[in-house]
Design an enzyme around this catalytic site. Structure first.
Site, mmCIF file in Angstrom:
data_model
loop_
_atom_site.group_PDB
_atom_site.id
_atom_site.type_symbol
_atom_site.label_atom_id
_atom_site.label_comp_id
_atom_site.label_asym_id
_atom_site.label_seq_id
_atom_site.Cartn_x
_atom_site.Cartn_y
_atom_site.Cartn_z
ATOM 1 N N ASP A 262 0.909 -1.222 -0.022
ATOM 2 C CA ASP A 262 0.078 0.182 -0.122
ATOM 3 C C ASP A 262 0.821 1.182 -0.083
ATOM 4 O OD1 ASP A 262 -2.572 1.491 0.452
ATOM 5 O OD2 ASP A 262 -1.446 2.057 2.372
ATOM 6 N N LEU A 263 0.443 2.194 -0.467
ATOM 7 C CA LEU A 263 1.191 3.685 -0.473
ATOM 8 C C LEU A 263 1.055 4.726 0.634
ATOM 9 C CD1 LEU A 263 1.199 4.447 -4.281
ATOM 10 C CD2 LEU A 263 2.966 3.230 -3.146
ATOM 11 N N ASP A 264 -0.161 5.326 0.550
ATOM 12 C CA ASP A 264 -0.592 6.267 1.771
ATOM 13 C C ASP A 264 -0.720 5.530 2.927
ATOM 14 O OD1 ASP A 264 -0.889 8.029 -0.677
ATOM 15 O OD2 ASP A 264 -3.443 7.602 -0.420
ATOM 16 N N ASP B 68 -1.295 -0.331 6.086
ATOM 17 C CA ASP B 68 -1.408 0.134 7.341
ATOM 18 C C ASP B 68 -3.100 -0.100 7.776
ATOM 19 O OD1 ASP B 68 -3.256 2.968 6.956
ATOM 20 O OD2 ASP B 68 -2.009 2.345 5.016
#
Length: 235
Positions: free
Chosen positions: A17-19, A188
């Protein structure tokens, strides 16, 4: 801290995941929303609608087109055109202001600088695993310093339904012609990342550092509190 809830099977791909996984997205999205709002607030007819107008139009947009929920870029662009269309503007002005407001958002959205230590971690992991990004967000990865770190980038909407739907994980496995069990996904959110990976038959790592409350009650295979704990998997 690293906690194994299940023994990991061999994996060849690490998907991220990025954000809020590889960088703190909270100040970035706050600045992007403000940039859009500042542009729109300069239009007197928009400002007159009051502080709840954007959210009302956003809710209306997704009721009209439920598929927008899987594509946050199109959802925002559709909402902008819907909100402006209610202000008795002509078609050219609606298009001009919708594009300009979105560009203000996108420019601020891409002002991300991933820390050198995270970039180094990714470089080290890439020597042992294939790295992939799987995101529900609309960040334009080519505009900041993650642009060359992944062999594949999959975004909800553009490439399939949003996590926790399994489509993006299916596409990653098909792209590399591997079983989904060979993908270890790191994110997250229990609700999107862990639930999505579990739904797809991938393995999952929960980066538990947000202090958020989640609806999903399933377990990640592994739980960590710091992204650098992933160095544990380097042989």
């Amino acid at each position: 801290m690293i906690r194994f809830n299940r023994a990991l099977r061999p994996f060849s791909v690490m998907s991220f995941d990025l954000d809020d996984t590889l960088y703190n997205n909270h100040p970035i999205i706050k600045a992007a929303v403000k940039a859009q709002q500042d542009y729109l607030s300069a239009l007197p007819s928009y400002l007159e609608q009051g502080p709840k107008y954007w959210q009302q139009c956003r809710n209306e947009a997704v009721l009209q087109s439920p598929e927008l929920a899987d594509n946050v870029t199109k959802w925002r662009q559709h909402t902008l055109r819907l909100a402006l269309s209610k202000l008795n503007l002509n078609a050219d002005d609606i298009e001009h202001h919708a594009n300009a407001a979105y560009n203000a958002f996108a420019d601020a959205r891409s002002k991300i600088v991933v820390s050198d230590d995270v970039l180094k971690l990714l470089d080290n992991l890439a020597q042992h695993f294939t790295l992939v990004a799987i995101t529900n967000g609309n960040v334009e990865i080519e505009r900041f310093n993650l642009h060359n770190k992944f062999s594949l980038v999959l975004q909800a909407g553009m490439h399939g339904k949003a996590k926790p739907h399994k489509t993006l994980f299916d596409k990653a496995a098909a792209y590399f012609d591997i079983p989904k069990s060979e993908i270890l996904h790191i994110g997250d959110s229990l609700d999107t990342d862990v639930q999505g990976a579990n739904n797809a038959g991938c393995q999952s790592v929960w980066l538990n550092d947000q202090g958020a409350t989640y609806a999903y009650k399933g377990l990640a295979d592994v739980e960590i509190a710091n992204i650098h704990t992933l160095a544990h998997f380097i042989k």
